[in-house]
Design a protein around this motif. Structure first.
Motif, PDB file in Angstrom:
ATOM      1  N   LEU A 129     -10.695  18.779 -23.996  1.00 14.74           N
ATOM      2  CA  LEU A 129      -9.482  19.592 -23.918  1.00 14.74           C
ATOM      3  C   LEU A 129      -8.794  19.257 -22.587  1.00 14.74           C
ATOM      4  O   LEU A 129      -8.840  20.031 -21.628  1.00 14.74           O
ATOM      5  CB  LEU A 129      -9.827  21.088 -23.981  1.00 14.74           C
ATOM      6  N   PRO A 130      -8.154  18.088 -22.494  1.00 12.55           N
ATOM      7  CA  PRO A 130      -7.611  17.619 -21.209  1.00 12.55           C
ATOM      8  C   PRO A 130      -6.388  18.411 -20.760  1.00 12.55           C
ATOM      9  O   PRO A 130      -5.489  18.685 -21.554  1.00 12.55           O
ATOM     10  CB  PRO A 130      -7.252  16.168 -21.497  1.00 12.55           C
ATOM     11  N   THR A 131      -6.361  18.749 -19.477  1.00  9.40           N
ATOM     12  CA  THR A 131      -5.253  19.535 -18.921  1.00  9.40           C
ATOM     13  C   THR A 131      -4.454  18.791 -17.860  1.00  9.40           C
ATOM     14  O   THR A 131      -3.463  19.325 -17.363  1.00  9.40           O
ATOM     15  CB  THR A 131      -5.791  20.840 -18.300  1.00  9.40           C
ATOM     16  N   SER A 132      -4.878  17.587 -17.490  1.00  6.04           N
ATOM     17  CA  SER A 132      -4.119  16.788 -16.518  1.00  6.04           C
ATOM     18  C   SER A 132      -3.514  15.590 -17.233  1.00  6.04           C
ATOM     19  O   SER A 132      -3.978  15.169 -18.300  1.00  6.04           O
ATOM     20  CB  SER A 132      -5.027  16.316 -15.378  1.00  6.04           C
ATOM     21  N   LEU A 133      -2.487  15.005 -16.637  1.00  3.24           N
ATOM     22  CA  LEU A 133      -1.870  13.834 -17.241  1.00  3.24           C
ATOM     23  C   LEU A 133      -2.850  12.673 -17.282  1.00  3.24           C
ATOM     24  O   LEU A 133      -2.925  11.947 -18.285  1.00  3.24           O
ATOM     25  CB  LEU A 133      -0.600  13.446 -16.469  1.00  3.24           C
ATOM     26  N   LEU A 134      -3.607  12.475 -16.214  1.00  2.00           N
ATOM     27  CA  LEU A 134      -4.590  11.394 -16.198  1.00  2.00           C
ATOM     28  C   LEU A 134      -5.572  11.543 -17.351  1.00  2.00           C
ATOM     29  O   LEU A 134      -5.897  10.572 -18.042  1.00  2.00           O
ATOM     30  CB  LEU A 134      -5.335  11.375 -14.864  1.00  2.00           C
ATOM     31  N   ALA A 135      -6.051  12.757 -17.571  1.00  2.00           N
ATOM     32  CA  ALA A 135      -7.018  12.974 -18.649  1.00  2.00           C
ATOM     33  C   ALA A 135      -6.378  12.804 -20.015  1.00  2.00           C
ATOM     34  O   ALA A 135      -6.992  12.256 -20.933  1.00  2.00           O
ATOM     35  CB  ALA A 135      -7.642  14.366 -18.519  1.00  2.00           C
ATOM     36  N   GLN A 136      -5.130  13.259 -20.169  1.00  2.00           N
ATOM     37  CA  GLN A 136      -4.484  13.168 -21.473  1.00  2.00           C
ATOM     38  C   GLN A 136      -4.153  11.736 -21.854  1.00  2.00           C
ATOM     39  O   GLN A 136      -4.196  11.381 -23.030  1.00  2.00           O
ATOM     40  CB  GLN A 136      -3.233  14.047 -21.506  1.00  2.00           C
ATOM     41  N   VAL A 137      -3.810  10.896 -20.878  1.00  2.00           N
ATOM     42  CA  VAL A 137      -3.444   9.517 -21.208  1.00  2.00           C
ATOM     43  C   VAL A 137      -4.633   8.575 -21.177  1.00  2.00           C
ATOM     44  O   VAL A 137      -4.557   7.469 -21.722  1.00  2.00           O
ATOM     45  CB  VAL A 137      -2.349   8.945 -20.274  1.00  2.00           C
ATOM     46  N   ASP A 138      -5.739   8.975 -20.544  1.00  2.00           N
ATOM     47  CA  ASP A 138      -6.771   7.970 -20.303  1.00  2.00           C
ATOM     48  C   ASP A 138      -8.199   8.498 -20.392  1.00  2.00           C
ATOM     49  O   ASP A 138      -8.937   8.152 -21.315  1.00  2.00           O
ATOM     50  CB  ASP A 138      -6.554   7.326 -18.929  1.00  2.00           C
ATOM     51  N   SER A 139      -8.616   9.341 -19.466  1.00  3.59           N
ATOM     52  CA  SER A 139     -10.056   9.577 -19.309  1.00  3.59           C
ATOM     53  C   SER A 139     -10.683  10.391 -20.435  1.00  3.59           C
ATOM     54  O   SER A 139     -11.894  10.312 -20.649  1.00  3.59           O
ATOM     55  CB  SER A 139     -10.334  10.259 -17.958  1.00  3.59           C
ATOM     56  N   SER A 140      -9.887  11.180 -21.176  1.00  2.00           N
ATOM     57  CA  SER A 140     -10.465  11.977 -22.267  1.00  2.00           C
ATOM     58  C   SER A 140     -10.734  11.144 -23.508  1.00  2.00           C
ATOM     59  O   SER A 140     -11.420  11.592 -24.425  1.00  2.00           O
ATOM     60  CB  SER A 140      -9.537  13.146 -22.623  1.00  2.00           C
ATOM     61  N   HIS A 219       5.824  11.052 -25.843  1.00  2.00           N
ATOM     62  CA  HIS A 219       5.980   9.625 -26.145  1.00  2.00           C
ATOM     63  C   HIS A 219       5.015   8.780 -25.323  1.00  2.00           C
ATOM     64  O   HIS A 219       4.299   7.926 -25.877  1.00  2.00           O
ATOM     65  CB  HIS A 219       7.422   9.181 -25.874  1.00  2.00           C
ATOM     66  N   ILE A 220       4.983   8.985 -24.006  1.00  2.00           N
ATOM     67  CA  ILE A 220       4.156   8.104 -23.180  1.00  2.00           C
ATOM     68  C   ILE A 220       2.672   8.406 -23.355  1.00  2.00           C
ATOM     69  O   ILE A 220       1.842   7.478 -23.355  1.00  2.00           O
ATOM     70  CB  ILE A 220       4.563   8.150 -21.686  1.00  2.00           C
ATOM     71  N   ILE A 221       2.308   9.663 -23.527  1.00  2.00           N
ATOM     72  CA  ILE A 221       0.900   9.998 -23.745  1.00  2.00           C
ATOM     73  C   ILE A 221       0.424   9.413 -25.066  1.00  2.00           C
ATOM     74  O   ILE A 221      -0.661   8.809 -25.155  1.00  2.00           O
ATOM     75  CB  ILE A 221       0.680  11.523 -23.702  1.00  2.00           C
ATOM     76  N   SER A 222       1.235   9.565 -26.108  1.00  2.00           N
ATOM     77  CA  SER A 222       0.862   9.021 -27.418  1.00  2.00           C
ATOM     78  C   SER A 222       0.701   7.510 -27.357  1.00  2.00           C
ATOM     79  O   SER A 222      -0.254   6.939 -27.911  1.00  2.00           O
ATOM     80  CB  SER A 222       1.911   9.392 -28.465  1.00  2.00           C
ATOM     81  N   ARG A 223       1.649   6.841 -26.687  1.00  2.00           N
ATOM     82  CA  ARG A 223       1.569   5.379 -26.629  1.00  2.00           C
ATOM     83  C   ARG A 223       0.340   4.921 -25.853  1.00  2.00           C
ATOM     84  O   ARG A 223      -0.350   3.973 -26.267  1.00  2.00           O
ATOM     85  CB  ARG A 223       2.838   4.798 -25.990  1.00  2.00           C
ATOM     86  N   CYS A 224       0.038   5.583 -24.747  1.00  2.00           N
ATOM     87  CA  CYS A 224      -1.166   5.218 -23.992  1.00  2.00           C
ATOM     88  C   CYS A 224      -2.417   5.427 -24.831  1.00  2.00           C
ATOM     89  O   CYS A 224      -3.334   4.595 -24.831  1.00  2.00           O
ATOM     90  CB  CYS A 224      -1.247   6.027 -22.704  1.00  2.00           C
TER      91      CYS A 224
END
Length: 358
Positions: A129-140, A219-224
């Motif tokens: 359940l990622p709450t940061s941008l880094l986690a949402q785009v990558d580490s989760s 858009h950017i989170i989905s693409r990553c």
């Protein structure tokens, strides 16, 4: 504009759900979580104060027996001591082999909670359940879990996939600006290594993205996540292709360790690492000067740092020798060859690295 992205790993496949104001839909996605056993919501003190009660109630409304463990948070707690404490919480709160770990937070929480899930009773379920941008785009996404040792980052861990990743971009509204920039570094990374169109989008939508426009974020989170899902599906255990995701990280991990994880966030260190990886690529004629300048300019335009400070270059190279991606004691780096294309380069001469560390 909600999105669902599948990570295709056969029996370990799972979905990434990305949307805005989508928290009410979470309970309906938890049908596969066993109701008879206790589960645990792992978070850090900042995130739990903001969202802990809300998520606790959602999980309870889904019929789950939920316990809570709250970490101090921050990179300094991503260690074996915290992991041991979390194991004790899991045991004392009655978790068993049918239990599920819910990781609510950024990359640190996801990494620790995921590693605890991977190793507790030899492996139990977990959900990100990622709450940061880094986690949402990558580490989760992708199943990398682990903790740091004094000699380096993520030297102890496991590849262990979640059963679900659920990201509501509205949670990013409360993210500190420094942490938001941290995530933007990872977004830029995806544009450099894989997708020139994403890189173009980042160049032309700087102000909207910096202002946290929700549609831009989706858009950017989905693409990553699409890119990472594609890479992980081909190379789950990082035998080759997945290593591209480490652009800037070997430099960055050295910068973090040599400043005792106090000067830079992970994303800031990676951003500086991308600057120097690009500089090395330009010095060895891998990338042309125009593309190299675009990479550095984009990092600068998003407010990320470009220099590591007053660390001695020899210390940086010595620390890079400890990186887990090296083979046979030789430094291996990901270097950009063009916007949207990077390569894994092994046995790099340490003198070449020192020469660009100015």
């Amino acid at each position: 504009m909600n999105r669902v992205i599948n990570v295709d790993l056969g029996e370990q496949s799972y979905n990434i759900h990305i949307g805005k104001e989508c928290l009410p839909s979470l309970a309906g996605l938890l049908a596969g979580v066993p109701r008879g056993s206790r589960s645990i919501l792992v978070s850090d003190d900042i995130v739990f104060r903001l969202y802990g009660e809300q998520f606790y109630e959602i999980l309870q409304s889904a019929g789950l027996k939920i316990e809570v463990a709250v970490l101090a948070g921050g990179e300094s707690c991503k260690n074996l001591e915290t992991l041991g404490w979390l194991y004790e919480q899991m045991i004392s709160k009655g978790l068993d082999r049918q239990s599920t770990v819910f990781a609510l937070g950024g990359g640190v929480v996801g990494d620790i909670a995921g590693f605890a899930a991977a190793s507790f009773m030899r492996g139990i379920g977990y959900i990100q359940l990622p709450t940061s941008l880094l986690a949402q785009v990558d580490s989760s996404v992708g199943g990398k879990t682990g903790v740091n040792l004094s000699l380096g980052k993520n030297l102890v861990g496991a590849f262990y996939q979640p059963s679900l990743v659920f990201a509501d971009v509205n949670l990013l509204n409360t993210l500190a600006e420094k942490e938001y920039q941290t995530g933007l570094a990872e977004v830029i990374k995806y544009g450099v290594i894989w997708d020139s169109k994403l890189f173009d989008y980042l160049e032309t939508n700087i102000e909207s993205i910096k202002a946290r426009d929700m549609d831009c974020l989706i858009h950017i989170i989905s693409r990553c996540c699409e890119i990472k899902a594609e890479i992980v599906a081909q190379d789950e255990k990082e035998k080759g292709l997945r290593a591209l995701l480490n652009l800037g990280h070997t430099f960055g991990h050295a910068f973090e360790a040599l400043t005792e994880y106090k000067k830079f966030t992970h994303g800031q260190a990676v951003a500086i690492g991308m600057v120097y990886a690009t500089r090395l690529a330009a010095a060895t004629d891998m990338i042309n000067e125009q593309d190299a300048k675009r990479v550095t300019d984009l990092i600068k335009n998003y407010g990320l740092p470009l220099h590591y400070g007053d660390i001695r270059p020899s210390e940086i190279v010595a620390r890079m020798h400890l990186d887990k991606k090296n083979t046979g004691g030789k430094i291996t780096l990901v270097l950009p060859a063009a916007i949207g294309r990077s390569e894994i380069v092994g046995e790099i001469d340490p003198a070449q690295i020192e020469a660009i560390l100015i």
